[in-house]
Write an enzyme that holds these catalytic residues in place. Structure first.
Site, PDB file in Angstrom:
ATOM      1  N   HIS A  66    -122.838 -40.920 -61.203  1.00 28.72           N
ATOM      2  CA  HIS A  66    -122.789 -41.335 -62.602  1.00 28.72           C
ATOM      3  C   HIS A  66    -123.123 -42.814 -62.727  1.00 28.72           C
ATOM      4  O   HIS A  66    -122.767 -43.624 -61.859  1.00 28.72           O
ATOM      5  CB  HIS A  66    -121.394 -41.109 -63.200  1.00 28.72           C
ATOM      6  N   HIS A  86    -115.840 -35.650 -65.552  1.00 25.59           N
ATOM      7  CA  HIS A  86    -114.653 -35.929 -64.742  1.00 25.59           C
ATOM      8  C   HIS A  86    -113.782 -36.992 -65.405  1.00 25.59           C
ATOM      9  O   HIS A  86    -112.556 -36.842 -65.506  1.00 25.59           O
ATOM     10  CB  HIS A  86    -115.066 -36.409 -63.349  1.00 25.59           C
TER      11      HIS A  86
END
Length: 233
Positions: free
Chosen positions: A197, A148
Site C-alpha cells: 500500500h 486492512h
C-alpha cells in the site's frame, strides 16, 4: 425552546463531541487523500515514505533485521478479512449469549457496513497497488483505501468502545481504547512496510475507518437514548 436547551448538556457530552470531531476530521482527511490517489503520478509524500522502508537502492530488501519481515506479516494478519471475521462472529455470538442483541447488531452493522464501504470506495477510486517496491505479501484487490487499515479501525474501535462502557475506572477505559488504536496503527504500518500500500492508502483507511466507527457508535447511542425516552425510562 427552553426545554430543548435544557437537554443539550445531556446530549452534548464530551465523548459525543469528540466522536463528532473524529468524524469531521476523518471525512476531511479522506477527501484530501483521495486527491492524491486520483493523481496520475505518485506524490512525493507516498514515494519517499515507501522507499524509507527499503534499504537504499534495494527496493526488494526491507529495512531491519531478517525477523522483522516475518513479524510484520504476523501483525498484518490482525487486519485480514478472515481474522476480523472470526473476531466479529465470536463477539456477536457472545453478545447474543448474554442477551445484548442491540450491541450484537451494532457490531454487525459496523463491521459489515465498513466492509461494504471499503469495497465501494476501492472500486470507485480504482487505484492500483504500488509498483515502486516489491510486495512482501500476496495481494489481489485495489489499493485505495487500505482495507486492512480501515476494517481494523472499525472492528477494534467498536470492540474497544463496547468494552469501555462496562469496564470500571477511567484508566481502564483509556487503556482499552488506546490498545484498539495501537492495534489499528501497527496493522496500517505493516501494510506500508510490506510494500502493498501507498502511505496515503493507509492514512485514508484510518480516516474512513475511524469516522465510520464513530458514526455507528453515535447512531447506537442516540437510538438507545431515544428508545429509553420512548419507554419512559
Amino acid at each position: 425552546m427552553k426545554k430543548i436547551a435544557s437537554r443539550l448538556p445531556n446530549w452534548l457530552e464530551f465523548p459525543v463531541l469528540l466522536a463528532g470531531l473524529v468524524i469531521a476530521g476523518g471525512l476531511w482527511g479522506f477527501e484530501e487523500l483521495m486527491e492524491l490517489a486520483r493523481a496520475t503520478t505518485p506524490h512525493a509524500f507516498d514515494t519517499e515514505i515507501l522507499l524509507a522502508f527499503r534499504k537504499a537502492g534495494q527496493p526488494d530488501n526491507p529495512i531491519g533485521p531478517a525477523w522483522l519481515e516475518g513479524t510484520m506479516r504476523d501483525i498484518t494478519s490482525l487486519g485480514s478479512a478472515s481474522v476480523l471475521l472470526l473476531i466479529t462472529a465470536a463477539m456477536i455470538v457472545y453478545l447474543l449469549l448474554i442477551r445484548r442483541p442491540g450491541a450484537a447488531l451494532l457490531m454487525f452493522v459496523a463491521v459489515a457496513g465498513g466492509q461494504l464501504l471499503s469495497s465501494v470506495l476501492k472500486f470507485d477510486i480504482d487505484r492500483p497497488r504500488p509498483d515502486l517496491v516489491s510486495h512482501l505479501a500476496d495481494v489481489a484487490s485495489l489499493s485505495f483505501p487500505s482495507g486492512h487499515a480501515m476494517l481494523s479501525a472499525v472492528t477494534y474501535l467498536t470492540l474497544g468502545s463496547m468494552a469501555a462502557r462496562v469496564l470500571p475506572g477511567r484508566t481502564t477505559k483509556i487503556y482499552v481504547l488506546g490498545l484498539a488504536v495501537l492495534t489499528t496503527v501497527v496493522v496500517g504500518i505493516s501494510r506500508i512496510y510490506l510494500g502493498v500500500h501507498w502511505p496515503s492508502d493507509v492514512l485514508a483507511g484510518w480516516c474512513a475507518g475511524f469516522a465510520w466507527a464513530m458514526l455507528c457508535w453515535l447512531a447506537a447511542r442516540f437510538l438507545q437514548r431515544w428508545l429509553g425516552r420512548a419507554d419512559g425510562t
